[in-house]
Design an enzyme around this catalytic site. Structure first.
Site: not given
Ligand code: MRU
Length: 369
Positions: A247, A257-258
């Site tokens: 992100d 990231n997540k």
């Molecule tokens: O909370 P989200 O679903 O928006 O989180 C998404 C992620 O963490 C993805 O791994 C990240 O945005 C990369 S997407 C190509």
């Protein structure tokens, strides 16, 4: 990518009625719903409540949001209002700020009378560029998978390249192709046998609900696992490669990231498994070096206490999984330090996760930050 065999994007301008439409991802995998985005407020709700999500798609949606806002009020105040409303939706994915800055920078010098059509053309350009960026990450990332397949063959090891991924960094998180999944889709097209371990990704289960749905839709061999299974699988030689999305990645290569990504990186390092991050350049925050300076979104505790699913009668519903009175915490992202990252797969090639590595691939961006 395809839905029931028909090519689809996650968001698009419908030429028939000039309305921006998107897939409402909250209902997947059980229902495929498309919604209209008629005004800025609806676009902001779509991002904040995660009808659309994933860093690149958040940026692409925000670009359309500004274009939609310009149709209602193209004055300087209108432009600033759009920027503020959309910027307040989600704090972590830097693609949001990037897309809003691109739109504002392009529109501000134009007279208000010209802004509405120019804004829509620019939003479409940003969306199309996202598709090409993701395609190119797939072209570069494919070579990592090809090398592992060749090395396995040389070592006399049978079976596919086993790739573990976290959350949904698939085409649903972008306009098309995905980031972490683009190399996987390219490998499938190239005839390289792959198998994907899909982390369910609590609390919202983007892996179970979205990545698994993508894999089914494209007949990619996969296994859905609980988040805590990854380390065990790595210890037993079941994983050849980890690819995740991001992100926000700092100029020095720290990856946000997540939530749970960091634990996968630790397990990968402990087991000598390559850990790659697919990184479109709008996800690089050139203004910071230290990943711990990235704002981490704290989401509603209800995402922890409740899960969505399909009931036996086919209705999609929520159930509570914990006591009524348990306090809840819901940090949505974590930071994986650059030292745990094998490489960053970008649209320009693969960079070491370091300031020098990113600056060498993006000298134009690094120097202007
Ligand atoms: O909370 P989200 O679903 O928006 O989180 C998404 C992620 O963490 C993805 O791994 C990240 O945005 C990369 S997407 C190509």
């Amino acid at each position: 990518m395809k839905v029931n065999g028909t090519p689809h994007r996650t968001i698009w301008l419908d030429p028939e009625n000039a309305t921006v439409k998107c897939i409402d991802q909250r209902w997947l995998p059980h229902q495929f719903r498309i919604v209209d985005l008629p005004d800025v407020e609806t676009v902001a709700r779509a991002i904040a409540d995660m009808w659309v999500r994933g860093a690149p798609l958040i940026g692409a949606t925000a670009a359309f949001g500004v274009a939609i806002g310009m149709q209602a009020d193209a004055s300087d105040e209108g432009l600033e209002g759009c920027y503020k409303t959309l910027y307040a939706t989600r704090p972590t994915a830097v693609n949001l700020r990037w897309a809003l800055d691109e739109m504002r920078g392009y529109l501000t010098p134009l007279p208000p009378s010209e802004r509405a059509p120019a804004a829509m053309a620019k939003a479409i350009e940003i969306n199309d560029a996202d598709v090409e960026i993701c395609r190119m990450m797939g072209v570069h990332g494919l070579e990592i998978i090809r090398k592992i397949a060749n090395d396995k063959a040389k070592a006399g090891k049978s079976g596919p390249v086993n790739i573990l991924t976290h959350c949904n960094a698939g085409w649903l998180a972008t306009v098309d192709w995905g980031t972490a999944t683009s190399p996987i889709y390219h490998a499938v097209e190239a005839g390289i046998p792959v198998h994907v371990f899909v982390d369910e990704t609590r609390p919202r289960n983007q892996g179970a609900q979205l990545t698994a749905w993508e894999m089914v839709g494209h007949s990619v061999p996969h296994t859905l696992i609980v988040d805590n299974a990854g380390g065990h699988l790595m210890q037993h030689g079941a994983v050849d490669l980890v690819i995740v999305g991001t992100d926000r990645t700092t100029a020095a290569g720290d990856v946000c990231n997540k939530i749970g990504t960091y634990l996968k990186a630790l397990a990968a390092r402990d087991n000598n498994i390559p850990f790659y991050v697919a990184l479109p350049s709008p996800t690089i925050d050139w203004t910071i070096d230290n990943g711990f300076d990235i704002p981490i979104e704290e989401r509603d505790g209800r995402e922890v206490s409740h899960v969505w699913g399909k009931l036996a009668d086919g209705t999609v519903s929520q159930v509570q999984i914990c006591p009524d009175d348990s306090p809840l915490g819901n940090p949505a992202f974590d930071v994986t330090p650059a030292r745990l990252v094998t490489g960053l797969i970008t649209e320009r090639g693969i960079a070491p996760a370091s300031k020098q590595g990113l600056a060498a691939l993006f000298p134009d961006r690094a120097s202007s930050a």
